[in-house]
Design a protein around this motif. Structure first.
Motif, PDB file in Angstrom:
ATOM      1  N   LEU A 170       1.537  32.902 -33.723  1.00  0.00           N
ATOM      2  CA  LEU A 170       0.357  33.534 -33.993  1.00  0.00           C
ATOM      3  C   LEU A 170      -0.354  32.245 -34.710  1.00  0.00           C
ATOM      4  N   SER A 171       0.596  31.188 -35.274  1.00  0.00           N
ATOM      5  CA  SER A 171      -0.161  30.127 -35.835  1.00  0.00           C
ATOM      6  C   SER A 171      -1.212  29.240 -34.735  1.00  0.00           C
ATOM      7  N   ALA A 172      -0.645  29.097 -33.646  1.00  0.00           N
ATOM      8  CA  ALA A 172      -1.149  28.487 -32.634  1.00  0.00           C
ATOM      9  C   ALA A 172      -2.618  29.124 -31.965  1.00  0.00           C
ATOM     10  N   ASP A 173      -2.581  30.625 -32.272  1.00  0.00           N
ATOM     11  CA  ASP A 173      -3.630  31.284 -31.695  1.00  0.00           C
ATOM     12  C   ASP A 173      -4.947  31.325 -32.969  1.00  0.00           C
ATOM     13  N   ASP A 174      -4.578  30.818 -34.115  1.00  0.00           N
ATOM     14  CA  ASP A 174      -5.579  30.858 -35.281  1.00  0.00           C
ATOM     15  C   ASP A 174      -6.018  32.410 -35.474  1.00  0.00           C
ATOM     16  N   LEU A 175      -4.840  33.277 -35.546  1.00  0.00           N
ATOM     17  CA  LEU A 175      -4.942  34.525 -35.783  1.00  0.00           C
ATOM     18  C   LEU A 175      -5.679  34.651 -37.201  1.00  0.00           C
ATOM     19  N   GLN A 176      -6.563  35.445 -37.521  1.00  0.00           N
ATOM     20  CA  GLN A 176      -7.237  35.815 -38.636  1.00  0.00           C
ATOM     21  C   GLN A 176      -6.124  36.469 -39.772  1.00  0.00           C
ATOM     22  N   PRO A 177      -6.332  36.165 -40.896  1.00  0.00           N
ATOM     23  CA  PRO A 177      -5.648  36.719 -41.875  1.00  0.00           C
ATOM     24  C   PRO A 177      -5.861  38.281 -41.991  1.00  0.00           C
ATOM     25  N   SER A 178      -4.847  38.935 -42.033  1.00  0.00           N
ATOM     26  CA  SER A 178      -4.941  40.497 -41.993  1.00  0.00           C
ATOM     27  C   SER A 178      -5.286  41.123 -40.563  1.00  0.00           C
ATOM     28  N   ALA A 179      -5.033  40.352 -39.655  1.00  0.00           N
ATOM     29  CA  ALA A 179      -5.242  41.061 -38.350  1.00  0.00           C
ATOM     30  C   ALA A 179      -3.860  41.361 -37.802  1.00  0.00           C
ATOM     31  N   ALA A 180      -2.920  41.312 -38.492  1.00  0.00           N
ATOM     32  CA  ALA A 180      -1.625  41.485 -37.826  1.00  0.00           C
ATOM     33  C   ALA A 180      -0.610  41.921 -39.220  1.00  0.00           C
ATOM     34  N   TRP A 181      -0.097  43.228 -39.039  1.00  0.00           N
ATOM     35  CA  TRP A 181       0.438  43.709 -40.175  1.00  0.00           C
ATOM     36  C   TRP A 181       2.050  44.283 -39.597  1.00  0.00           C
ATOM     37  N   ARG A 182       3.233  44.265 -40.571  1.00  0.00           N
ATOM     38  CA  ARG A 182       4.401  44.647 -40.190  1.00  0.00           C
ATOM     39  C   ARG A 182       4.973  45.254 -41.065  1.00  0.00           C
ATOM     40  N   ILE A 183       6.329  46.168 -40.867  1.00  0.00           N
ATOM     41  CA  ILE A 183       7.137  46.681 -41.753  1.00  0.00           C
ATOM     42  C   ILE A 183       8.569  45.894 -41.409  1.00  0.00           C
ATOM     43  N   VAL A 184       9.116  45.579 -42.435  1.00  0.00           N
ATOM     44  CA  VAL A 184      10.597  45.026 -42.326  1.00  0.00           C
ATOM     45  C   VAL A 184      11.400  45.613 -42.712  1.00  0.00           C
ATOM     46  N   ASN A 185      12.616  45.864 -42.324  1.00  0.00           N
ATOM     47  CA  ASN A 185      13.974  46.335 -42.962  1.00  0.00           C
ATOM     48  C   ASN A 185      14.485  45.251 -43.856  1.00  0.00           C
ATOM     49  N   LEU A 186      14.766  45.626 -45.061  1.00  0.00           N
ATOM     50  CA  LEU A 186      15.429  44.798 -46.126  1.00  0.00           C
ATOM     51  C   LEU A 186      16.899  45.437 -46.518  1.00  0.00           C
ATOM     52  N   ALA A 187      17.354  46.523 -45.934  1.00  0.00           N
ATOM     53  CA  ALA A 187      18.692  46.986 -46.137  1.00  0.00           C
ATOM     54  C   ALA A 187      19.379  47.038 -44.836  1.00  0.00           C
ATOM     55  N   PRO A 188      20.554  46.831 -44.599  1.00  0.00           N
ATOM     56  CA  PRO A 188      21.332  46.910 -43.568  1.00  0.00           C
ATOM     57  C   PRO A 188      21.335  48.497 -42.930  1.00  0.00           C
ATOM     58  N   THR A 189      21.596  48.723 -41.699  1.00  0.00           N
ATOM     59  CA  THR A 189      21.727  49.874 -41.190  1.00  0.00           C
ATOM     60  C   THR A 189      23.337  50.082 -40.409  1.00  0.00           C
ATOM     61  N   THR A 190      23.443  51.137 -40.338  1.00  0.00           N
ATOM     62  CA  THR A 190      24.796  51.277 -39.772  1.00  0.00           C
ATOM     63  C   THR A 190      24.824  51.740 -38.133  1.00  0.00           C
ATOM     64  N   ARG A 191      23.810  51.914 -37.844  1.00  0.00           N
ATOM     65  CA  ARG A 191      23.527  52.117 -36.248  1.00  0.00           C
ATOM     66  C   ARG A 191      22.054  51.140 -36.063  1.00  0.00           C
ATOM     67  N   PRO A 192      21.664  50.858 -34.808  1.00  0.00           N
ATOM     68  CA  PRO A 192      20.484  50.076 -34.793  1.00  0.00           C
ATOM     69  C   PRO A 192      19.405  50.968 -35.142  1.00  0.00           C
ATOM     70  N   TRP A 193      18.508  50.128 -36.071  1.00  0.00           N
ATOM     71  CA  TRP A 193      17.260  50.629 -36.781  1.00  0.00           C
ATOM     72  C   TRP A 193      16.392  51.417 -35.569  1.00  0.00           C
ATOM     73  N   ARG A 194      16.117  52.559 -36.084  1.00  0.00           N
ATOM     74  CA  ARG A 194      15.508  53.493 -35.152  1.00  0.00           C
ATOM     75  C   ARG A 194      14.274  54.010 -35.740  1.00  0.00           C
ATOM     76  N   VAL A 195      12.986  53.826 -35.260  1.00  0.00           N
ATOM     77  CA  VAL A 195      11.845  54.564 -35.641  1.00  0.00           C
ATOM     78  C   VAL A 195      11.054  55.371 -34.692  1.00  0.00           C
ATOM     79  N   GLN A 196      10.963  56.595 -35.136  1.00  0.00           N
ATOM     80  CA  GLN A 196      10.361  57.779 -34.033  1.00  0.00           C
ATOM     81  C   GLN A 196       8.602  57.402 -33.903  1.00  0.00           C
TER      82      GLN A 196
END
Length: 614
Positions: free
Chosen positions: A325-351
Motif C-alpha cells: 500500500l505504501s508503494a502505491d501511495d494509496l490515499q488515507p481512508s481508501a482502505a478499511w479492515r476489521i482485525v480479530n483481537l481475541a483468539p478463536t478455537t476454530r479458523p475465524w469465519r465471517v459469513q
C-alpha cells in the motif's frame, strides 16, 4: 596433406563394463565467423546433462522461427549417450532428448551446438532442460565460433529445468525490476512447497503479471512451473529439507521492468493433505497446517536482491497476500479492515460483512475485498457476496484449532471514505469449537508514513455477537473532537534520528491556550537524565528525551487526568537540533480502549512556544 571434408570417429564403450556412451569426433572444414553457436553447461552436472529441446533465435524474445530449423543447421555436441544423439534436441518432441556422454562432468565440459551455412546473429536461446537437478545445468554459456576459437556471448544463471526457458541479454543482465521473488525468511524443518505464486501490478491483487519462472533448486519432479499453473493439486518444492532462512525462493523474470504491488502465495501440503484441502473439511473450506511461515518479497536491483518492504505470513494449505500500500501511495481512508483481537478455537469465519458511511448503517460502500489469509475454497469475496448463510463465508487461513489475534478482513475502496458503521455476521460456535472473535478492531489506512491506524475496538466490555448480525458503530470525526478522555498524548509521526526532544508541553481545554490542565506526565521512554518531568517544569532550557532513534509513531509524551478532559489546544517547545525533532506530530486521546488520532500538526517551530489549536 589430407583434405578432410567430413569424417566421424566413434568410440564405443565396453559392454562388459556396462558403459554404453558414445563419444564422437567430428572433423569438418572450418566454418566462418559466427557460423557455429553452442550452449555450454557451466555448472557441474551430477549425472549426464539432458536437453529435450534446443533452439536458436535472432529475435531477442525468441518470437521468430528457430534458426536451426529454418536454415537446416546441423546439430552437434560434445558427445552423446548411445541412442540419444543431439538431433533429438531439435525434433520438436519433449519426450525425447539429447543426453551427453559424460557422466558427472565438471562445468564447461558438456555442450550442444549448431553449425550453419549462413551467418546468423543469435540473440535468444530457447531451451527445455531435464526436470531433475541431477541432469541439468543451472548456469549456461552461449558461445559463437570466431574462426579460431569459441567466444563467450552471454552467461545465463538461475536457469530452470522441466520448463521452457527463453534466455537473452535481459536474462543475462537483468535491470532493476526485471525480477521479483518471495524468499523464505525463517528456518524451516521441511521443504518449502508453493502451490501457487502470483504477482500483481495493483494493490487490489487483480492485474496479474505473468512472467518466466525462476527458483532455487527444486526437489525432483517439483519444477518451478508447477507454482504458476493455476492448479491447486501441483506444487513447486525446494530441494532443501530442512531449509535455512533465505535458502529457498521462487519468483518470476520479466523482459522489462515491472512494479509488483501485490504478491499472493498458496503454500502446498503433502499429497494426502492436498486432497483433503481440495475436498474440504466438515466446514467446506479445507484445512491449514502448522505455524505461519514468513516469506519476504524482494526485487532485483540490477546487482543484488533487495527488500521490497513486504512480508507474507501463510500456513501450509492456505493462501495469503501482501499489498504494498505504501508503494502505491494509496490515499488515507481508501482502505478499511476489521482485525480479530481475541483468539478463536476454530479458523475465524465471517459469513458476511458490510461497510457504511453513516452511523445508522446507511450508505454502503463497495470495493475490492482484501484479507490477511484464507483457505483455498473460502476467499474474502465470499464475505461480500450478499449471502449471509453458512454456505458462503470467508475463512482465515489458520489451523483447525483456531486463529491467534491479528487476522483481518477488509475492503479496498476506489476513493477515500469516512466510514461510521460496520455490519458483520460471524459464524457461531459448535461442539468442535468457536470460529468467531469476541473482540474486533476497526482500522483505516492512514497513508504510507503512518500505515494502519486504529479507529475503534469493539467487545472489550461485552463480546461481539456471533450467529447474527452485529453493528459496529465507528466514532465520526465530530464525535472524536467532542469526546472527553482521561488520557491525551502528543506523538512524533515520523522517525527521529537521535531522541525526540521536548522542552515544554502543555494542554488546554480552550482554543486560546489559556490555563493549562494539570495531570500526571507519561512518555514512551526516557534517556540519560532527560526525564519526562523536564517537559512540564516551566523551564525552556531543560528537555525530555525519548528513547533512542524512535521510528514513526513510537515516541510520545502526554498527560493522564483524574477526570475526563477535552483538549482543544496544545502548546509545545521543541529543540533547535534537527536530529532531535520530528517533522510533524499527532494529538491522540484514549476515551476507551484505543488511542484515537484527533489531529496532525506540521510546520513546527523550534525553540519558542507554539500554540496548536485543535
Amino acid at each position: 596433406v589430407v583434405d578432410v571434408q567430413d569424417a566421424r570417429l566413434t568410440f564405443n564403450g565396453s559392454k562388459e563394463t556396462g558403459c554404453t556412451a558414445i563419444s564422437s569426433l567430428e572433423v569438418l572444414s572450418l566454418p566462418g565467423s559466427s557460423q557455429m553457436w553452442r550452449l555450454k553447461a557451466m555448472s557441474a552436472v551430477v549425472q549426464r546433462w539432458r536437453v529435450h529441446e534446443f533452439g536458436l533465435h535472432e529475435d531477442e524474445s525468441c518470437s521468430d522461427a528457430d534458426v536451426i530449423q529454418q536454415s537446416r543447421g546441423q546439430l552437434f555436441s560434445s558427445g552423446y549417450k548411445d541412442g540419444f544423439p543431439p538431433q533429438l534436441a531439435g525434433d520438436g518432441d519433449l519426450a525425447t532428448s539429447w543426453t551427453d556422454a559424460c557422466y558427472g562432468c565438471d562445468g564447461g565440459s558438456a555442450w550442444i551446438g549448431a553449425s550453419f551455412d549462413s551467418v546468423p546473429r543469435i540473440k535468444c536461446v530457447k531451451l527445455y532442460q531435464a526436470a531433475e537437478n541431477e541432469a541439468l545445468s543451472a548456469t549456461l554459456a552461449l558461445e559463437s565460433w570466431n574462426q579460431t576459437a569459441w567466444e563467450l556471448q552471454e552467461l545465463f544463471a538461475d536457469t530452470q529445468g522441466g520448463v521452457w526457458g527463453r534466455f537473452n541479454s535481459r536474462w543475462a543482465n537483468p535491470l532493476e525490476g526485471y525480477r521479483w521473488r518471495v524468499v523464505l525468511a525463517t528456518n524451516l524443518t521441511s521443504r518449502l512447497a508453493v502451490t501457487e505464486l502470483e504477482f500483481f501490478s495493483d494493490v487490489g491483487c487483480a492485474e496479474l503479471l505473468p512472467g518466466e519462472a525462476l527458483a532455487s533448486d527444486a526437489a525432483s519432479g517439483y519444477v518451478s512451473l508447477r507454482a504458476f499453473d493455476n492448479d491447486g493439486m501441483t506444487s513447486w518444492a525446494s530441494s532443501c529439507k530442512p531449509c535455512a532462512a533465505r535458502e529457498a525462493w521462487i519468483g518470476l523474470h520479466y523482459d522489462e521492468a515491472v512494479t509488483v504491488l501485490c504478491a499472493a502465495v498458496t503454500l502446498g501440503l503433502p499429497p494426502a493433505r492436498q486432497l483433503q484441502t481440495i475436498i474440504g473439511s466438515t466446514e467446506g473450506g479445507g484445512v491449514a497446517k502448522g505455524e505461519p511461515i514468513r516469506l519476504e518479497l524482494e526485487l532485483w536491483n540490477s546487482s543484488a536482491w533487495v527488500s521490497a518492504d513486504a512480508a507474507i505470513y501463510v500456513r501450509a494449505g492456505a493462501r495469503a497476500a501482501t499489498a504494498r500500500l505504501s508503494a502505491d501511495d494509496l490515499q488515507p481512508s481508501a482502505a478499511w479492515r476489521i482485525v480479530n483481537l481475541a483468539p478463536t478455537t476454530r479458523p475465524w469465519r465471517v459469513q458476511e460483512i458490510e461497510f457504511y458511511t453513516q452511523t445508522e448503517c446507511d450508505g454502503e460502500v463497495k470495493g475490492k475485498p482484501i484479507a490477511s489469509s484464507h483457505l483455498p475454497l473460502n476467499p474474502p469475496e465470499r464475505a461480500f457476496d450478499g449471502d449471509s448463510s453458512a454456505i458462503s463465508a470467508w475463512v482465515a487461513g489458520c489451523v483447525e484449532s483456531g486463529c491467534e489475534e491479528g487476522e483481518w478482513l477488509g475492503l479496498l475502496l476506489d476513493a477515500p471514505a469516512a466510514l461510521q458503521c460496520v455490519r458483520i455476521y460471524q459464524s457461531s460456535g459448535s461442539l468442535v469449537g468457536d470460529p468467531s472473535s469476541a473482540i474486533l478492531r476497526a482500522e483505516r489506512w492512514a497513508g504510507p508514513e503512518l500505515g494502519w491506524e486504529t479507529v475503534r475496538t469493539f467487545g472489550t466490555v461485552s463480546r461481539v455477537p456471533a450467529g447474527t448480525w452485529a453493528e459496529l458503530i465507528i466514532l465520526s470525526a465530530e464525535a472524536k473532537f467532542s469526546t472527553k478522555a482521561t488520557e491525551w498524548r502528543l506523538v512524533a509521526e515520523g522517525e527521529v534520528q537521535k531522541h525526540w526532544s521536548v522542552a515544554e508541553l502543555a494542554m488546554f481545554d480552550n482554543v486560546e491556550c489559556q490555563f493549562p490542565l494539570s495531570g500526571t506526565a507519561a512518555s514512551s521512554g526516557e534517556a540519560s537524565n532527560r526525564f519526562v518531568t523536564a517537559a512540564f517544569d516551566g523551564q525552556l532550557n531543560t528537555f525530555w528525551w525519548s528513547q533512542s532513534s524512535p521510528g514513526p509513531l513510537e515516541a510520545w509524551l502526554g498527560l493522564a487526568f483524574g477526570v475526563p478532559q477535552l483538549v482543544q489546544c496544545v502548546q509545545i517547545v521543541l529543540s533547535t537540533d534537527e536530529s532531535y525533532r520530528a517533522a510533524s506530530v499527532q494529538l491522540q486521546s484514549r476515551p476507551e480502549a484505543d488511542w484515537l488520532h484527533i489531529r496532525s500538526f506540521g510546520r513546527l517551530i523550534a525553540s519558542e512556544r507554539q500554540n496548536l489549536p485543535v
